[in-house]
Scaffold this active site. Sequence first.
Site, mmCIF file in Angstrom:
data_model
loop_
_atom_site.group_PDB
_atom_site.id
_atom_site.type_symbol
_atom_site.label_atom_id
_atom_site.label_comp_id
_atom_site.label_asym_id
_atom_site.label_seq_id
_atom_site.Cartn_x
_atom_site.Cartn_y
_atom_site.Cartn_z
ATOM 1 N N SER A 163 23.842 36.849 -50.061
ATOM 2 C CA SER A 163 25.000 37.570 -49.563
ATOM 3 C C SER A 163 26.273 37.050 -50.243
ATOM 4 C CB SER A 163 25.067 37.425 -48.040
ATOM 5 O OG SER A 163 25.915 38.383 -47.478
ATOM 6 N N ARG A 233 32.258 40.266 -34.652
ATOM 7 C CA ARG A 233 30.924 39.733 -34.920
ATOM 8 C C ARG A 233 29.829 40.708 -34.482
ATOM 9 N NH1 ARG A 233 27.918 36.470 -38.127
ATOM 10 N NH2 ARG A 233 26.279 35.400 -36.981
ATOM 11 N N ASP A 329 17.585 46.328 -46.450
ATOM 12 C CA ASP A 329 18.970 45.831 -46.469
ATOM 13 C C ASP A 329 19.890 46.980 -46.888
ATOM 14 O OD1 ASP A 329 21.398 44.588 -46.898
ATOM 15 O OD2 ASP A 329 20.566 42.934 -48.066
ATOM 16 N N HIS A 362 19.534 42.992 -43.858
ATOM 17 C CA HIS A 362 20.210 41.987 -44.679
ATOM 18 C C HIS A 362 19.855 40.563 -44.241
ATOM 19 C CE1 HIS A 362 23.252 40.383 -47.307
ATOM 20 N NE2 HIS A 362 23.944 39.873 -46.323
ATOM 21 N N ASP A 363 19.691 40.381 -42.942
ATOM 22 C CA ASP A 363 19.361 39.067 -42.387
ATOM 23 C C ASP A 363 18.078 38.471 -42.952
ATOM 24 O OD1 ASP A 363 21.267 38.001 -40.805
ATOM 25 O OD2 ASP A 363 20.331 38.497 -38.887
#
Lengths: 389, 216
Positions: A163, A233, A329, A362-363
């Site tokens: 990232s 967040r 992602d 993405h994680d």
Amino acid sequence: MPTGAATAIVPSSQVDDPASPVVRFGWDRPLVLDSGARLAPWQIAYQTYGTLNAARSNALLVCHALTGDQHVANTHPVTGKPGWWETLVGPGKPLDTERFFIICSNVVGGCLGTTGPASVNPQTGRPWGIDFPLVTIRDMVRAQAMLLDHLGIDTLFCVAGGSMGGMQVLQWAASYPERVFAAVPIATAAIHSAQNIAFHEVGRQAVMADPDWHGGRYLEAGVKPAKGLAVARMGAHITYLSEAALHRKFGRRLQDRDAPTFSFDADFQVESYLRYQGEAFVERFDANSYLYVTRAMDYFDLAADYGGVLANAFRGTRTRFCVASFTSDWLFPTSDSRSLVHALNAAGASVSFVEIESDKGHDAFLLDEPVLSATVRGFIDAAARARGL
Amino acid sequence: MPTDPRSLAGALSSPAATRIDLLFVADLVEPGARVLDVGCGDGALLQLLAERRGVDGRGIELSREGVSQCVARGLSVIQGDADIDLADYPDDAFDYVILSQTIQAMRRPRVVLEHMLRIGRRAIVSFPNFGHWRIRLELALKGRMPVTENLPYSWYDTPNIHFCTIRDFVALCDGVGARMERAVAFDSGGQPVRVSVPWWVWNLFGEQAVFLLRRN
């Protein structure tokens, strides 16, 4: 939801005097920023794992992501949780702390010990707040280069990160090609997309809309914009997952109840989960840092520094690259990695690329993904052989 | 979608013959050359080229497993689809572009070959010859698409969608304006068919063929 009350202004202890080694640069060693500002004095906090060999050839720099920090493979001093990349970094892991001297530093603009908006402005004696100069990915890398100079490390065996960490990897390879033997940019891009800038802007506006933000001077007011940062967040966290992952983890299941309450309570598990993510985040992260670091990502456009041609950023490079993306992602989609790979190819660089099957979004780069581990291990082992390590 | 066309190299001929095929390809490559192996599988040929000829090698491979094996060998290989991705390579980027036992799995073999001749100063193509007498016999006598020990796929699940004979491939080379610098056929024992014999003999007795081409 956390209240805006003056609960521990948490990171403050970590901001100036972190639970990490710190290198302090004086007035004579400013960090010259892309904005033209000169940051001095300033400090950089870092963690190391393993031992630097006599030839100083086994150093491996890990670059952290937006809300990460230098605690890559040790218990976090604030949260008490394991290091954020212990899936890949540790004894016997693909980034093996028994073979390599692994360094990870907090980015400039961060809040875990490297100078950022929560640090004290030496000219006023008050926290910088939004008087802190804007920083870029290149500024982060410049700061890391000064740290390595200080540590007496000329060349890195490898730079790795996902990232925003991957952006730093690419910047390293472009700015200091002769100092980087191998590069592992994961789930990243050479340019931050309009969609990603848009998400970041929503997050920043959430922070700034919180009355407790106080125009960025909340530290002096003894409060923090906890609600705004938590909302930022929560929104961002959705972008780190995928529709499939959300469905698999939560579906439409209810939270500790048998029927909807006909209220705005967190009826659904997914709501409860996001609220928890928001609350937990504000305990460890400074709101202004969030503004600065997201901004740094927005400004990232590596090709723009090279006449608009990404391949020119890597012209003549001898660095070997291993690029990886994940199928689900959508924040840094495979197409971003492919553009990068095409540019590296056009530059004649040595590059490998793998798209990893995963529904975790993405994680995935932070999670236990066996194919990622195997790919990184294979690449690193082969690069180490080539390097004579 | 074809998943691992390179597995055909093993499927179509004995291991010894495959070995000879790869060794022959390796011998066509000048030492120290820049090489792109399209459909490089597990990287066996690229590694052979690196060890024997000291080449600067790159690969494209469709299967993620193949890419992972290549990366672990220390090879630079990109997961991708040659039918799509070759268009992104600049002109004259390589001394050789190799397509080993893969052209029959391409959706657009002609376009792929044109890109190879554009990207590389030379192209090397090896492929199974569908004009081999045993395949002709299968089709002629049984009236069915050949499914043999060496050709184990049924017509409906084969990755090989564009089989050709040696004569067909020569016609394609003419069509794209490629000059044949060398051409060799191997019989089922892995022995080269003598160069002096006419084309129809090659086309009948060659189980596989290897062509070294360059742009005209």
